[in-house]
Enzyme design. Structure first.
Site, PDB file in Angstrom:
ATOM      1  N   ILE A 183       0.786  -2.774  11.806  1.00 55.81           N
ATOM      2  CA  ILE A 183       1.026  -3.675  10.670  1.00 55.81           C
ATOM      3  C   ILE A 183       2.511  -3.753  10.357  1.00 55.81           C
ATOM      4  CG2 ILE A 183       0.645  -3.984   8.196  1.00 55.81           C
ATOM      5  CD1 ILE A 183      -2.149  -2.738   8.626  1.00 55.81           C
ATOM      6  N   ARG A 205      -1.983   1.725   1.966  1.00 57.80           N
ATOM      7  CA  ARG A 205      -2.947   2.387   1.093  1.00 57.80           C
ATOM      8  C   ARG A 205      -2.268   2.681  -0.235  1.00 57.80           C
ATOM      9  NH1 ARG A 205      -6.214   0.585   3.979  1.00 57.80           N
ATOM     10  NH2 ARG A 205      -7.892   1.640   5.139  1.00 57.80           N
ATOM     11  N   ASP A 219      -0.960  -5.255  -2.727  1.00 50.69           N
ATOM     12  CA  ASP A 219      -2.286  -5.659  -2.269  1.00 50.69           C
ATOM     13  C   ASP A 219      -3.255  -4.490  -2.351  1.00 50.69           C
ATOM     14  OD1 ASP A 219      -4.120  -7.563  -1.121  1.00 50.69           O
ATOM     15  OD2 ASP A 219      -3.990  -6.418   0.747  1.00 50.69           O
ATOM     16  N   GLU A 234      -9.131   1.438  -6.872  1.00 52.38           N
ATOM     17  CA  GLU A 234      -9.595   0.066  -6.665  1.00 52.38           C
ATOM     18  C   GLU A 234     -11.073  -0.035  -7.011  1.00 52.38           C
ATOM     19  OE1 GLU A 234      -8.606  -1.217  -2.700  1.00 52.38           O
ATOM     20  OE2 GLU A 234      -6.463  -0.810  -2.968  1.00 52.38           O
ATOM     21  N   HIS A 291      -6.696  -6.373  -2.788  1.00 57.59           N
ATOM     22  CA  HIS A 291      -6.885  -5.808  -1.451  1.00 57.59           C
ATOM     23  C   HIS A 291      -7.604  -6.821  -0.543  1.00 57.59           C
ATOM     24  CE1 HIS A 291      -7.552  -1.769   0.874  1.00 57.59           C
ATOM     25  NE2 HIS A 291      -7.174  -2.749   1.684  1.00 57.59           N
TER      26      HIS A 291
END
Length: 435
Positions: free
Chosen positions: A263, A346, A371, A376, A395
């Protein structure tokens, strides 16, 4: 023969004893241009001259890396992690395998997953590759009848796509010691890591390379959000106000990447296309020595240096015990005034309390694009909701309509045929390190 133009793009790198990689000074390339008519071997030697010169006169103890004694690497042979190591998949650059060879072992699969997950429908009801059988599907350990499953054949493959899989996975490994391969449909494996998994002899693979392109697009959007002051644009539109204001360029800004995996590298690729300088931090900086998208590679002990020189900081590190809270008070004390931080990895990698302090009055951050968050869904009473300099998304910045189905297909169409032919599997994960 390599042209002088291509030589200008060669990322010659040298590094000091602290494993901090830098591009050598390439301003004086005239000698190399004059030698362009000679064979490649001569050009290879000539291209090293600027690196030796920089090492000789910098006053620092530099040495040329011997990590990759390869002319093809030096002359732009680095294309992707797959091209470099042959063991990682990337949906943009990798080519589907040719599996015309014979099947040498059967795949007997358990799926630790929601039986009603539509993205797994081709695993549950589709035509599996020749030599593959799905024995059972379940979301808990109790869903797997040990005695009945063993009558169908000893399972040797476990497909995992359930968020609450850590506990059930532990029991399944104990009940079915014949499992020799575990595949995670997600790229992150922090939801299944445990001492039991680390001790297991089973190979663990993941979906690395399936989600990076959309997150890279988001990272550039987040940079532009603050550089062009999109909140102000939206306010002015709502208020019917036509008022010009200065904006910032991304070109020439420094883009720092914390966690230079698939990523992080995809984001660096786009940042490089925007004309940004890319500085990256990773556990093994030597692995990115010839990466054309990076201007500097740091080891993990140089987070503060990266924070101090970056205008935009992307967090793409996996969540492990070593990375939990790594971007905290000290890092935000060192951060460049007016920097923006972006988190697509994360949430707990960033100390959220320290982040809120750095974003508030008297803090050094200009803004944050998140994000992912520590908890969460983000609690309704979180101060992040109220901060105007925070861009929040639930997310979902990699959540295309087909992203999970594509990940299941990677398992079915790429790694599963490899397993049955005893070929090397893509995306092996270090079960102890957690990525």
């Amino acid at each position: 023969v390599v042209s002088p133009d291509s030589l200008e793009r060669i990322p010659l790198r040298i590094y000091n004893e602290e494993q901090n990689y830098k591009i050598a000074d390439k301003q004086n390339m005239n000698l190399i241009s004059l030698l362009s008519q000679f064979p490649r071997a001569v050009l290879l030697i000539a291209s090293l001259v600027p690196a030796f010169a920089t090492a000789a006169f910098s006053g620092t103890n530099f040495r040329l890396s011997a990590q990759r004694n390869s002319a093809s690497a030096l002359f732009g042979g680095y294309n992707s992690d797959v091209a470099m190591g042959g063991k990682f998949w990337n949906r943009e650059t990798s080519v589907r395998g040719d599996f015309s060879g014979p099947v040498v072992r059967e795949a007997r699969i358990l799926a630790l997953a929601d039986p009603h997950d539509p993205d797994n429908i081709d695993l549950y009801t589709g035509n599996l590759p020749e030599g593959a059988r799905l024995l059972a599907v379940g979301a808990t350990a109790a869903d797997f009848d040990v005695a009945e499953i063993k009558t169908l054949g000893a399972p040797n493959v476990l497909f995992v796509s359930h968020a609450a899989a850590r506990g059930p996975l532990r029991e399944i490994l104990e009940n079915f010691p014949t499992i020799c391969w575990i595949h995670s449909r997600s790229a992150g494996v922090d939801f299944i890591t445990s001492d039991c998994l680390a001790r297991s002899s089973a190979l663990l693979t993941n979906a690395k390379g399936m989600y990076s392109s959309t997150l890279a697009e988001y990272s550039m959007m987040a940079c532009s959000y603050f550089a062009k002051d999109l909140p102000r644009l939206m306010r002015q539109k709502c208020d019917n106000v036509w008022q010009k204001y200065d904006v910032l360029e991304l070109r020439g800004a420094t883009f720092g990447v914390v966690g230079y995996g698939d990523i992080g590298r995809a984001c660096a690729k786009l940042a490089n296309a925007y004309g940004m300088k890319v500085v990256a931090l990773r556990r093994n900086p030597a692995a990115s020595m010839y990466d054309p998208y990076c201007d500097k590679i740091y080891g993990m002990n140089k987070l503060d240096e990266l924070m101090a020189e970056s205008d935009y900081i992307l967090c793409a590190a996996p969540l492990t015990e070593a990375t939990r809270g790594m971007v905290g008070k000290d890092a935000f004390s060192a951060v460049k005034e007016g920097a923006v931080i972006i988190n697509v990895g994360r949430g707990p990698v960033i100390d959220e309390k320290a982040l809120i302090m750095a974003l508030g009055s008297g803090g050094r951050l200009k803004g944050a694009a998140l994000d992912v968050t520590t908890i969460e869904p983000l609690p309704r009473d979180s101060l992040l909701w109220e901060m105007e300099n925070v861009l929040l998304s639930p997310h979902n910045m990699d959540m295309t309509a087909t992203f999970m189905k594509e990940s299941t297909h990677f398992f079915l169409e790429e790694n599963l045929p490899r397993f049955m032919r005893e070929l090397d599997l893509y995306n092996p994960v270090d079960k102890t390190a957690g990525y």
